[in-house]
Design an enzyme around this catalytic site. Structure first.
Site, PDB file in Angstrom:
ATOM      1  N   LYS A   1      -6.990   6.303  10.831  1.00 10.31           N
ATOM      2  CA  LYS A   1      -8.408   6.247  11.211  1.00 10.31           C
ATOM      3  C   LYS A   1      -8.452   6.204  12.739  1.00 10.31           C
ATOM      4  O   LYS A   1      -8.414   5.126  13.335  1.00 10.31           O
ATOM      5  CB  LYS A   1      -9.063   4.992  10.637  1.00 10.31           C
ATOM      6  CG  LYS A   1      -9.157   4.960   9.118  1.00 10.31           C
ATOM      7  CD  LYS A   1      -9.825   3.671   8.668  1.00 10.31           C
ATOM      8  CE  LYS A   1      -9.907   3.545   7.176  1.00 10.31           C
ATOM      9  NZ  LYS A   1     -10.271   2.177   6.749  1.00 10.31           N
TER      10      LYS A   1
ATOM     11  N   GLY B   1       0.782  -1.242   0.000  1.00  5.18           N
ATOM     12  CA  GLY B   1       0.000   0.000   0.000  1.00  5.18           C
ATOM     13  C   GLY B   1       0.806   1.281   0.000  1.00  5.18           C
ATOM     14  O   GLY B   1       0.386   2.279  -0.568  1.00  5.18           O
TER      15      GLY B   1
ATOM     16  N   GLU C   1       4.035   4.292   6.281  1.00  2.00           N
ATOM     17  CA  GLU C   1       2.832   3.466   6.134  1.00  2.00           C
ATOM     18  C   GLU C   1       1.771   4.275   5.397  1.00  2.00           C
ATOM     19  O   GLU C   1       1.695   5.494   5.533  1.00  2.00           O
ATOM     20  CB  GLU C   1       2.361   3.040   7.531  1.00  2.00           C
ATOM     21  CG  GLU C   1       1.092   2.226   7.604  1.00  2.00           C
ATOM     22  CD  GLU C   1       1.151   0.869   6.906  1.00  2.00           C
ATOM     23  OE1 GLU C   1       1.392   0.858   5.695  1.00  2.00           O
ATOM     24  OE2 GLU C   1       0.922  -0.160   7.570  1.00  2.00           O
ATOM     25  N   ASP C   2       0.953   3.592   4.619  1.00  2.00           N
ATOM     26  CA  ASP C   2      -0.100   4.293   3.878  1.00  2.00           C
ATOM     27  C   ASP C   2      -1.258   4.659   4.790  1.00  2.00           C
ATOM     28  O   ASP C   2      -1.779   5.766   4.750  1.00  2.00           O
ATOM     29  CB  ASP C   2      -0.595   3.452   2.687  1.00  2.00           C
ATOM     30  CG  ASP C   2      -0.925   2.021   3.074  1.00  2.00           C
ATOM     31  OD1 ASP C   2      -0.592   1.614   4.208  1.00  2.00           O
ATOM     32  OD2 ASP C   2      -1.505   1.290   2.253  1.00  2.00           O
TER      33      ASP C   2
ATOM     34  N   THR D   1      -0.923  -3.935  12.324  1.00  2.26           N
ATOM     35  CA  THR D   1       0.231  -4.110  11.435  1.00  2.26           C
ATOM     36  C   THR D   1       1.453  -3.386  11.991  1.00  2.26           C
ATOM     37  O   THR D   1       2.535  -3.965  12.136  1.00  2.26           O
ATOM     38  CB  THR D   1      -0.081  -3.530  10.023  1.00  2.26           C
ATOM     39  OG1 THR D   1      -1.341  -4.028   9.598  1.00  2.26           O
ATOM     40  CG2 THR D   1       0.992  -3.872   9.028  1.00  2.26           C
TER      41      THR D   1
ATOM     42  N   ASP E   1      -5.733  -0.418  -1.818  1.00  2.00           N
ATOM     43  CA  ASP E   1      -6.547  -1.313  -2.639  1.00  2.00           C
ATOM     44  C   ASP E   1      -7.764  -1.841  -1.900  1.00  2.00           C
ATOM     45  O   ASP E   1      -7.845  -1.807  -0.672  1.00  2.00           O
ATOM     46  CB  ASP E   1      -5.711  -2.527  -3.060  1.00  2.00           C
ATOM     47  CG  ASP E   1      -5.500  -3.507  -1.907  1.00  2.00           C
ATOM     48  OD1 ASP E   1      -5.036  -3.062  -0.823  1.00  2.00           O
ATOM     49  OD2 ASP E   1      -5.828  -4.697  -2.061  1.00  2.00           O
TER      50      ASP E   1
ATOM     51  N   ASP F   1      -5.186   1.600  10.573  1.00  2.00           N
ATOM     52  CA  ASP F   1      -6.607   1.345  10.840  1.00  2.00           C
ATOM     53  C   ASP F   1      -6.709   0.856  12.288  1.00  2.00           C
ATOM     54  O   ASP F   1      -6.813   1.661  13.217  1.00  2.00           O
ATOM     55  CB  ASP F   1      -7.077   0.318   9.807  1.00  2.00           C
ATOM     56  CG  ASP F   1      -8.560   0.021   9.879  1.00  2.00           C
ATOM     57  OD1 ASP F   1      -9.279   0.763  10.559  1.00  2.00           O
ATOM     58  OD2 ASP F   1      -9.009  -0.946   9.264  1.00  2.00           O
TER      59      ASP F   1
ATOM     60  N   ARG G   1      -5.502   0.518  -6.645  1.00  2.00           N
ATOM     61  CA  ARG G   1      -4.259   1.193  -6.230  1.00  2.00           C
ATOM     62  C   ARG G   1      -3.816   2.257  -7.217  1.00  2.00           C
ATOM     63  O   ARG G   1      -3.079   3.173  -6.872  1.00  2.00           O
ATOM     64  CB  ARG G   1      -3.107   0.175  -6.141  1.00  2.00           C
ATOM     65  CG  ARG G   1      -3.266  -0.881  -5.087  1.00  2.00           C
ATOM     66  CD  ARG G   1      -1.932  -1.613  -4.921  1.00  2.00           C
ATOM     67  NE  ARG G   1      -2.083  -2.894  -4.265  1.00  2.00           N
ATOM     68  CZ  ARG G   1      -2.147  -3.072  -2.949  1.00  2.00           C
ATOM     69  NH1 ARG G   1      -2.100  -2.030  -2.148  1.00  2.00           N
ATOM     70  NH2 ARG G   1      -2.272  -4.278  -2.435  1.00  2.00           N
TER      71      ARG G   1
ATOM     72  N   GLY H   1      -4.235  -0.588  13.808  1.00  2.00           N
ATOM     73  CA  GLY H   1      -2.894  -0.412  14.362  1.00  2.00           C
ATOM     74  C   GLY H   1      -2.126  -1.711  14.515  1.00  2.00           C
ATOM     75  O   GLY H   1      -0.942  -1.697  14.865  1.00  2.00           O
TER      76      GLY H   1
HETATM   77  P1  IMP Z   1      -4.241  -2.178  10.512  1.00  6.89           P
HETATM   78  O1  IMP Z   1      -3.270  -3.281  10.840  1.00  6.89           O
HETATM   79  O2  IMP Z   1      -5.635  -2.538  10.910  1.00  6.89           O
HETATM   80  O3  IMP Z   1      -3.816  -0.840  11.044  1.00  6.89           O
HETATM   81  O4  IMP Z   1      -4.328  -2.087   8.960  1.00  6.89           O
HETATM   82  C1  IMP Z   1      -3.291  -1.617   8.213  1.00  6.89           C
HETATM   83  C2  IMP Z   1      -3.347  -2.114   6.794  1.00  6.89           C
HETATM   84  O5  IMP Z   1      -4.689  -2.478   6.392  1.00  6.89           O
HETATM   85  C3  IMP Z   1      -2.922  -1.019   5.867  1.00  6.89           C
HETATM   86  O6  IMP Z   1      -1.541  -1.049   5.643  1.00  6.89           O
HETATM   87  C4  IMP Z   1      -3.723  -1.321   4.623  1.00  6.89           C
HETATM   88  O7  IMP Z   1      -3.013  -2.226   3.818  1.00  6.89           O
HETATM   89  C5  IMP Z   1      -4.982  -1.989   5.128  1.00  6.89           C
HETATM   90  N1  IMP Z   1      -6.097  -1.035   5.242  1.00  6.89           N
HETATM   91  C6  IMP Z   1      -6.662  -0.522   6.354  1.00  6.89           C
HETATM   92  N2  IMP Z   1      -7.662   0.320   6.078  1.00  6.89           N
HETATM   93  C7  IMP Z   1      -7.717   0.370   4.724  1.00  6.89           C
HETATM   94  C8  IMP Z   1      -8.545   1.119   3.804  1.00  6.89           C
HETATM   95  O8  IMP Z   1      -9.444   1.917   4.156  1.00  6.89           O
HETATM   96  N3  IMP Z   1      -8.269   0.908   2.483  1.00  6.89           N
HETATM   97  C9  IMP Z   1      -7.321   0.060   2.041  1.00  6.89           C
HETATM   98  N4  IMP Z   1      -6.531  -0.643   2.854  1.00  6.89           N
HETATM   99  C10 IMP Z   1      -6.725  -0.489   4.198  1.00  6.89           C
END
Ligand code: IMP
Length: 183
Positions: free
Chosen positions: A137, A51, A105-106, A113, A165, A109, A171, A111
């Site tokens: 977010k 991403g 990081e892109d 990852t 994506d 969400d 993307r 957190g």
């Molecule tokens: P987390 O581990 O829940 O913080 O999610 C992080 C990863 O989920 C990001 O690096 C994205 O690859 C993916 N992700 C989370 N939210 C979105 C979104 O709204 N659109 C696309 N990818 C997302």
């Protein structure tokens, strides 16, 4: 100038949300801030694939000091819900001990990852380990850790474009689109 219209990715519709110009401004501010804090430390930026590849590229080419970049791949979402575990597929070859390391990081969400990545990288004892995320977010966060550089806080709605994506697609759009909720 053309106004971007709604797009369809797989079975969902997305509406224009963050324009190219807005993204450019956000990144310019992040570059300024990070340059002020770390220009003298020859930092290593670690971009989280897939991403963050477009964000990392646009960010990195604006830096005007000695720095390196490397890429890590983690397993991410299956569709629109978090798969729960994160797998590092492409490992890091650089030795990060005693270095200034900034993760690119892109989007953050839940957190999860980044939290797991921080835990992994901390073991190598970097001098400084920071996070720079284009999007956050805040209402979705479930894991607590400091987020050092935030481009823009957005609502907890799925977004695509600019590297982000939905199940592999979306993307390639240069701006960011937000899911249109079905009523
Ligand atoms: P987390 O581990 O829940 O913080 O999610 C992080 C990863 O989920 C990001 O690096 C994205 O690859 C993916 N992700 C989370 N939210 C979105 C979104 O709204 N659109 C696309 N990818 C997302």
């Amino acid at each position: 100038m053309d106004t971007p219209s709604n797009i369809k990715v797989h079975d969902k519709y997305f509406q224009p949300f963050i324009s190219k110009e807005h993204i450019e401004n956000i990144i310019r501010k992040m570059v300024e801030e990070i340059s002020k804090d770390h220009a003298l430390e020859k930092p290593l930026f670690i971009a989280v694939l897939n991403g963050a590849f477009i964000f990392a590229s646009d960010f990195f080419k604006q830096l005007k000091f000695d720095c390196e970049i490397s890429f890590i791949k983690t397993k991410s979402y299956d569709g629109m819900t978090s798969s729960g575990d994160v797998l590092q597929v492409i490992g890091l070859e650089e030795n990060i001990t005693n270095r200034t390391v900034i993760i690119l990081e892109d989007i953050i969400d839940t957190g999860l990852t980044i939290k797991q990545l921080l835990n992994t990288l901390q073991k190598q004892k970097p001098a400084t380990l920071k996070i720079a995320t284009l999007l956050l977010k805040p209402e979705a966060i479930q894991h607590q850790f400091p987020i050092d550089y935030i481009g823009l806080e957005i609502p907890t709605k799925f977004v695509v474009g600019y590297g982000l994506d939905y199940d592999g697609l979306g993307r390639n759009y240069p701006e960011i689109y937000q899911l249109v909720e079905e009523v």
